[in-house]
Design a protein around this motif. Structure first.
Motif, PDB file in Angstrom:
ATOM      1  N   THR A  46      31.387  41.122  37.009  1.00  0.00           N
ATOM      2  CA  THR A  46      32.080  39.844  37.166  1.00  0.00           C
ATOM      3  C   THR A  46      33.028  39.592  36.002  1.00  0.00           C
ATOM      4  OG1 THR A  46      30.171  38.945  38.358  1.00  0.00           O
ATOM      5  CG2 THR A  46      31.754  37.354  37.461  1.00  0.00           C
ATOM      6  N   CYS A  47      32.584  39.926  34.787  1.00  0.00           N
ATOM      7  CA  CYS A  47      33.347  39.628  33.570  1.00  0.00           C
ATOM      8  C   CYS A  47      34.380  40.689  33.220  1.00  0.00           C
ATOM      9  CB  CYS A  47      32.394  39.460  32.383  1.00  0.00           C
ATOM     10  SG  CYS A  47      31.247  38.088  32.535  1.00  0.00           S
ATOM     11  N   GLY A  48      34.311  41.843  33.871  1.00  0.00           N
ATOM     12  CA  GLY A  48      35.241  42.915  33.534  1.00  0.00           C
ATOM     13  C   GLY A  48      34.934  43.575  32.209  1.00  0.00           C
ATOM     14  N   ILE A  49      33.652  43.635  31.853  1.00  0.00           N
ATOM     15  CA  ILE A  49      33.211  44.298  30.622  1.00  0.00           C
ATOM     16  C   ILE A  49      32.115  45.293  30.986  1.00  0.00           C
ATOM     17  CG2 ILE A  49      33.857  42.357  29.143  1.00  0.00           C
ATOM     18  CD1 ILE A  49      30.961  41.434  29.152  1.00  0.00           C
TER      19      ILE A  49
ATOM     20  N   GLU B 197      42.103  30.733  41.098  1.00  0.00           N
ATOM     21  CA  GLU B 197      43.132  31.746  41.278  1.00  0.00           C
ATOM     22  C   GLU B 197      42.600  33.077  40.764  1.00  0.00           C
ATOM     23  OE1 GLU B 197      47.042  30.498  40.054  1.00  0.00           O
ATOM     24  OE2 GLU B 197      46.862  28.589  41.122  1.00  0.00           O
ATOM     25  N   SER B 198      41.908  33.775  41.647  1.00  0.00           N
ATOM     26  CA  SER B 198      41.298  35.061  41.300  1.00  0.00           C
ATOM     27  C   SER B 198      41.083  35.836  42.589  1.00  0.00           C
ATOM     28  CB  SER B 198      39.961  34.856  40.590  1.00  0.00           C
ATOM     29  OG  SER B 198      39.028  34.218  41.452  1.00  0.00           O
ATOM     30  N   ALA B 199      40.849  37.131  42.445  1.00  0.00           N
ATOM     31  CA  ALA B 199      40.597  37.957  43.625  1.00  0.00           C
ATOM     32  C   ALA B 199      39.338  37.508  44.345  1.00  0.00           C
ATOM     33  CB  ALA B 199      40.494  39.424  43.213  1.00  0.00           C
ATOM     34  N   ALA B 200      38.358  36.992  43.600  1.00  0.00           N
ATOM     35  CA  ALA B 200      37.107  36.556  44.216  1.00  0.00           C
ATOM     36  C   ALA B 200      37.303  35.328  45.089  1.00  0.00           C
ATOM     37  CB  ALA B 200      36.071  36.277  43.132  1.00  0.00           C
ATOM     38  N   SER B 201      38.165  34.410  44.653  1.00  0.00           N
ATOM     39  CA  SER B 201      38.359  33.157  45.386  1.00  0.00           C
ATOM     40  C   SER B 201      39.526  33.213  46.359  1.00  0.00           C
ATOM     41  CB  SER B 201      38.604  32.009  44.394  1.00  0.00           C
ATOM     42  OG  SER B 201      37.505  31.808  43.557  1.00  0.00           O
ATOM     43  N   ASN B 202      40.570  33.965  46.005  1.00  0.00           N
ATOM     44  CA  ASN B 202      41.782  33.966  46.815  1.00  0.00           C
ATOM     45  C   ASN B 202      42.436  35.345  46.741  1.00  0.00           C
ATOM     46  OD1 ASN B 202      44.276  33.430  48.059  1.00  0.00           O
ATOM     47  ND2 ASN B 202      44.368  31.355  47.214  1.00  0.00           N
ATOM     48  N   PRO B 203      41.896  36.312  47.475  1.00  0.00           N
ATOM     49  CA  PRO B 203      42.408  37.688  47.364  1.00  0.00           C
ATOM     50  C   PRO B 203      43.880  37.824  47.763  1.00  0.00           C
ATOM     51  CG  PRO B 203      40.818  37.479  49.168  1.00  0.00           C
ATOM     52  CD  PRO B 203      40.736  36.222  48.377  1.00  0.00           C
ATOM     53  N   GLU B 204      44.336  37.021  48.725  1.00  0.00           N
ATOM     54  CA  GLU B 204      45.739  37.103  49.142  1.00  0.00           C
ATOM     55  C   GLU B 204      46.664  36.661  48.008  1.00  0.00           C
ATOM     56  OE1 GLU B 204      48.727  35.252  52.562  1.00  0.00           O
ATOM     57  OE2 GLU B 204      46.551  35.155  52.839  1.00  0.00           O
ATOM     58  N   LEU B 205      46.292  35.563  47.324  1.00  0.00           N
ATOM     59  CA  LEU B 205      47.086  35.101  46.186  1.00  0.00           C
ATOM     60  C   LEU B 205      47.071  36.132  45.066  1.00  0.00           C
ATOM     61  CD1 LEU B 205      48.686  32.587  45.087  1.00  0.00           C
ATOM     62  CD2 LEU B 205      46.555  31.951  43.922  1.00  0.00           C
ATOM     63  N   ALA B 206      45.916  36.752  44.840  1.00  0.00           N
ATOM     64  CA  ALA B 206      45.793  37.741  43.766  1.00  0.00           C
ATOM     65  C   ALA B 206      46.625  38.986  44.046  1.00  0.00           C
ATOM     66  CB  ALA B 206      44.325  38.103  43.563  1.00  0.00           C
ATOM     67  N   ARG B 207      46.818  39.326  45.307  1.00  0.00           N
ATOM     68  CA  ARG B 207      47.695  40.455  45.628  1.00  0.00           C
ATOM     69  C   ARG B 207      49.155  40.104  45.342  1.00  0.00           C
ATOM     70  NH1 ARG B 207      43.848  41.269  49.802  1.00  0.00           N
ATOM     71  NH2 ARG B 207      44.958  39.853  51.198  1.00  0.00           N
ATOM     72  N   LYS B 208      49.512  38.849  45.608  1.00  0.00           N
ATOM     73  CA  LYS B 208      50.889  38.411  45.388  1.00  0.00           C
ATOM     74  C   LYS B 208      51.182  38.221  43.906  1.00  0.00           C
ATOM     75  CE  LYS B 208      54.089  34.814  47.033  1.00  0.00           C
ATOM     76  NZ  LYS B 208      54.189  33.556  47.836  1.00  0.00           N
TER      77      LYS B 208
ATOM     78  N   THR C 198      51.295  44.724  23.901  1.00  0.00           N
ATOM     79  CA  THR C 198      50.199  44.792  22.929  1.00  0.00           C
ATOM     80  C   THR C 198      48.856  44.860  23.648  1.00  0.00           C
ATOM     81  OG1 THR C 198      49.029  43.563  21.189  1.00  0.00           O
ATOM     82  CG2 THR C 198      50.286  42.263  22.764  1.00  0.00           C
ATOM     83  N   ALA C 199      47.929  45.582  23.060  1.00  0.00           N
ATOM     84  CA  ALA C 199      46.576  45.651  23.603  1.00  0.00           C
ATOM     85  C   ALA C 199      45.751  44.415  23.255  1.00  0.00           C
ATOM     86  CB  ALA C 199      45.873  46.904  23.090  1.00  0.00           C
ATOM     87  N   LYS C 200      46.349  43.446  22.537  1.00  0.00           N
ATOM     88  CA  LYS C 200      45.630  42.182  22.310  1.00  0.00           C
ATOM     89  C   LYS C 200      45.331  41.476  23.629  1.00  0.00           C
ATOM     90  CE  LYS C 200      47.392  41.064  17.686  1.00  0.00           C
ATOM     91  NZ  LYS C 200      48.115  40.045  16.880  1.00  0.00           N
ATOM     92  N   ALA C 201      46.243  41.642  24.589  1.00  0.00           N
ATOM     93  CA  ALA C 201      45.997  41.129  25.934  1.00  0.00           C
ATOM     94  C   ALA C 201      45.287  42.213  26.734  1.00  0.00           C
ATOM     95  CB  ALA C 201      47.310  40.747  26.597  1.00  0.00           C
ATOM     96  N   ARG C 202      44.150  41.883  27.306  1.00  0.00           N
ATOM     97  CA  ARG C 202      43.424  42.894  28.073  1.00  0.00           C
ATOM     98  C   ARG C 202      44.208  43.217  29.347  1.00  0.00           C
ATOM     99  NH1 ARG C 202      38.152  42.092  30.795  1.00  0.00           N
ATOM    100  NH2 ARG C 202      39.235  43.396  32.308  1.00  0.00           N
ATOM    101  N   PRO C 203      43.970  44.364  29.973  1.00  0.00           N
ATOM    102  CA  PRO C 203      44.662  44.680  31.224  1.00  0.00           C
ATOM    103  C   PRO C 203      44.441  43.586  32.266  1.00  0.00           C
ATOM    104  CG  PRO C 203      43.511  46.615  30.401  1.00  0.00           C
ATOM    105  CD  PRO C 203      43.078  45.465  29.544  1.00  0.00           C
ATOM    106  N   GLY C 204      45.512  43.238  32.970  1.00  0.00           N
ATOM    107  CA  GLY C 204      45.430  42.199  33.989  1.00  0.00           C
ATOM    108  C   GLY C 204      45.618  40.799  33.474  1.00  0.00           C
ATOM    109  N   LEU C 205      45.876  40.668  32.154  1.00  0.00           N
ATOM    110  CA  LEU C 205      46.029  39.355  31.533  1.00  0.00           C
ATOM    111  C   LEU C 205      47.332  39.301  30.754  1.00  0.00           C
ATOM    112  CD1 LEU C 205      44.650  36.583  30.590  1.00  0.00           C
ATOM    113  CD2 LEU C 205      43.993  37.863  28.545  1.00  0.00           C
ATOM    114  N   VAL C 206      48.052  38.189  30.871  1.00  0.00           N
ATOM    115  CA  VAL C 206      49.187  37.921  29.998  1.00  0.00           C
ATOM    116  C   VAL C 206      48.928  36.624  29.255  1.00  0.00           C
ATOM    117  CG1 VAL C 206      50.880  39.218  31.321  1.00  0.00           C
ATOM    118  CG2 VAL C 206      50.492  36.809  31.874  1.00  0.00           C
TER     119      VAL C 206
ATOM    120  N   THR D 224      45.218  30.527  36.204  1.00  0.00           N
ATOM    121  CA  THR D 224      46.591  30.663  36.669  1.00  0.00           C
ATOM    122  C   THR D 224      46.912  32.127  36.937  1.00  0.00           C
ATOM    123  OG1 THR D 224      47.286  28.732  35.362  1.00  0.00           O
ATOM    124  CG2 THR D 224      49.015  30.262  36.037  1.00  0.00           C
ATOM    125  N   LEU D 225      47.388  32.417  38.126  1.00  0.00           N
ATOM    126  CA  LEU D 225      47.861  33.755  38.456  1.00  0.00           C
ATOM    127  C   LEU D 225      49.385  33.773  38.490  1.00  0.00           C
ATOM    128  CD1 LEU D 225      45.448  34.992  41.277  1.00  0.00           C
ATOM    129  CD2 LEU D 225      45.491  35.702  38.880  1.00  0.00           C
TER     130      LEU D 225
END
Length: 690
Positions: free
Chosen positions: A268-271, A560-571, A638-646, A683-684
């Motif tokens: 769930t946490c991506g860790i 706004e996440s793949a778990a709650s709104n997969p269509e929005l997360a694809r967009k 920068t790697a300060k932001a994890r993948p999938g995050l800005v 926010t996505l």
């Protein structure tokens, strides 16, 4: 030359609430420094406040009342007198109030944290007027609500004890930027052998200096806490005696935690599951050895769909391991509930004689665009803005702008500078800064009542908020004696001197000394005594059930996440957070050139994997967008932001951005699970070259 030193207090929205010493030479403030005798401040100020004189004497200070002469938003004004300004405001408000007083709305927040210049005379004015009330939820209400369900009030570990902890978990905060004096204590604990762990989606300045950084996905903090509980219970890393005596609902919690294996929490946490298990073991084993373990949870955790529940879940952890037994153990979210602030005496809600209509400051964009209806009430016809900059800080910024653009909306702004919001004013009034007025302060990061003395005379024709509302009350014909009380009389009512916590509070003494510590125990819940309905730490909360919530700790995925709104997360596949920039405080200090120079320009941190997939290189100008809007910033790969995050450090004045916009173009007006608070970090977006 006459030289004197004046005791003052930092007024800004920061846990540290520093004690200041202002050097004044022939009526001019020449130095602002920290009080070396104040145990929290210890003579040290952040970069921002150490330059407070630069802000006070800024060449762009508003010094005279002004009236709009251009279109709304253009920022074109002409100088007028105070009499002209007050007469025009009173005439407009009288006309509206005669028909529909609820069509008048105050909009304010924590431009000052002062009990006097914040909400005292202004609250009296709007109560007497019968105006709509503002639900001031934009910063901390979700977390405070979840914490209160669990602990009972915003009371926690005393800042002055943290240096004795052996493990400090910094959860959802960057104290180097926003809680400097806690960081000083954490560094001292580190020198004494403590381990520091940062839990944050972003590898912030603080996370870089901790022993370990756990970079979970935004909004998944409750899942991590539940995974920790699973390990603590499965491996019997508990304080059974503390649980039996001072908690409620352990058996129900045990069943809930059993569902959250380390593997489920990690996914769930991506860790990794190893990170979940390792964190729980360090926390539980140290506590089992009798060592103080402490959590500093901050407001970044609660700006998502399940934000209130996230804080509530984390707040259960100290009672499970008995961390509250130690002065240096437990958890701190805020210390504000420790103070017997006498807001009723300051604000006089009994002045209101008509029903109240409440508007949430987070949804101001929608609400300014609403027509009158039976469910909403009258259309908003007038807004008085003070201690706030809604055009910069409110979410879904395009709607906020469109609301303030209404020609039929009468807008008054009290300000120090011509901010984004000031550009939309019909009447612009010059307000004093902290060096120019009197105030009394509590803190939400330490336990001292604080006094602010006026160090210099008001600049130009600037007036304190309190005086502006006194003058408006007189123009409106409000003749209650309460509108004649001066600022010292108000400050004398700031704290309830009958309360044992504020024993010996006396305004005259406080303003001479500058600060006075509350009478609070070093370890507030060592022997239980939680201010909950049961008197215990409530793992199971009947109050939550009655309010329509799950009564046990739980996880709610972001809206706004793949778990709650997969269509929005694809967009829009990238999550975005917009935590504070080190040199700004919300939108304050953005116009101070020496501080803005430290930030350079608006930028967006993006992981190398995400930038490569989009053909973005370090230094490129990029457009960040979703269905709500877009803004432009310079990419920092920068790697300060994890993948999938800005990460867009904020909050910039829109007019100082390259495209006249900021990060709130893409944030949402949706509210949290509890506390009616904003979801800024839920926010996505997508990112492309500009």
């Amino acid at each position: 030359m006459t030289i004197r030193q004046v005791r003052a207090t930092c007024p800004h929205d920061c846990p540290d609430t520093c004690a200041l010493l202002i050097t004044v030479e022939d009526g001019v403030a020449t130095e602002v420094k920290g009080d070396p005798d104040h145990p929290t401040t210890a003579g040290v100020l952040c970069t921002k406040v150490s330059r407070y004189a630069e802000r006070t004497y800024h060449p762009e200070r508003l010094l005279h009342p002004m009236r709009r002469v251009g279109k709304k938003g253009e920022g074109r004004f002409e100088r007028i007198s105070w009499d002209e300004a007050l007469d025009e405001i009173a005439a407009r408000l009288k006309e509206i109030a005669a028909r529909a007083p609820q069509a008048i709305l105050p909009y304010s927040y924590c431009g000052t944290m002062g009990l006097v210049q914040g909400e005292s005379m202004s609250a009296r004015f709007f109560n007497q007027l019968g105006a709509s009330a503002l639900d001031r939820t934009i910063c901390a209400m979700a977390g405070a609500t979840g914490y209160k369900y669990t602990i009972g009030a915003s009371i926690g570990t005393d800042l002055e004890q943290f240096q004795d902890a052996k493990l400090i978990i910094i959860w959802g905060g960057n104290p180097i930027a926003s809680n400097l004096h806690f960081w000083t204590r954490a560094q001292e604990a580190k020198r004494r052998g403590a381990k520091l762990i940062a839990i944050d989606p972003y590898r912030s300045l603080t996370a870089e200096k901790c022993h370990q950084h756990i970079g979970l996905l935004p909004g998944t903090d409750a899942a991590l806490a539940l995974g920790m509980m699973h390990v603590l219970i499965a491996e019997n890393l508990l304080d059974d005696d503390y649980i039996a005596q001072h908690t409620l609902g352990f058996e129900q919690l045990k069943a809930r935690a059993a569902e959250w294996t380390p593997e489920r929490a990690a996914e769930t946490c991506g860790i990794t599951a190893e990170e979940v298990v390792g964190l729980a073991r360090e926390y539980g084993q140290m506590a089992r050895r009798g060592e103080p373990v402490a959590i500093r949870v901050n407001y970044g955790v609660q700006r998502v769909a399940g934000g209130g529940m996230s804080v509530r879940t984390i707040a259960c952890l100290p009672a499970l391991v008995g961390a509250w037994r130690h002065a240096a153990g437990g958890i701190q979210l805020s210390s504000s509930g420790s103070f017997p602030a006498n807001r009723v005496a300051l604000q006089l809600p009994e002045l209101r004689k008509t029903p109240v209509r409440t508007i949430n400051m987070t949804t101001i964009g929608d609400d300014l665009l609403r027509e009158a209806s039976p469910s909403f009430g009258p259309k908003v016809e007038a807004v008085i803005v003070y201690n706030a900059n809604p055009l910069a800080i409110a979410p879904d910024s395009d709607k906020v702008m469109r609301g303030f653009l209404r020609e039929d909306l009468f807008t008054v702004v009290l300000e120090h500078f011509q901010t984004d919001s000031a550009d939309y004013a019909d009447i612009l009034l010059p307000a004093t800064t902290q060096l120019e007025h009197v105030d009394a302060h509590l803190a939400y990061g330490h336990l001292y009542m604080m006094a602010n003395n006026a160090a210099i005379a008001p600049m130009g024709e600037a007036k304190p908020n309190t005086e502006i509302f006194r003058l408006l009350a007189a123009r409106m014909g409000f003749d209650d004696p309460c509108f004649s009380e001066d600022d010292h009389q108000l400050a004398a009512k700031a704290f309830d001197s009958r309360d044992a916590r504020a024993v010996h509070f006396d305004w005259d003494s406080l303003k001479q000394r500058g600060w006075q510590k509350l009478n609070m125990p070093d370890a507030p819940f060592a022997n239980g005594g939680f201010p909950t309905p049961s008197g215990k730490c409530e793992f199971y909360s009947s109050a939550m059930l009655a309010d329509g919530h799950d009564p046990l700790p739980a996880y709610t995925p972001p809206y706004e996440s793949a778990a709650s709104n997969p269509e929005l997360a694809r967009k829009y596949p990238l999550a975005m957070i917009s935590p504070p920039a080190r040199n700004f405080l919300n939108s304050t200090f953005v116009n101070v050139k020496s501080l803005r120079g430290g930030e350079g320009e608006p930028h967006l941190d993006i992981h190398p994997d995400d930038s490569a997939a989009r053909g973005i290189q370090d230094g490129d100008m990029v457009r960040i967008f979703n269905d709500r809007g877009s803004f432009v910033a310079k990419a920092r790969v920068t790697a300060k932001a994890r993948p999938g995050l800005v990460v867009g450090l904020s909050v910039w004045w829109k007019k100082l951005g390259s495209d006249g916009k900021n990060a709130n173009e893409v944030t949402s007006q949706r509210l949290t699970d509890m506390g009616r608070a904003p979801t800024f970090y839920d926010t996505l977006v997508e990112v492309e070259k500009a």
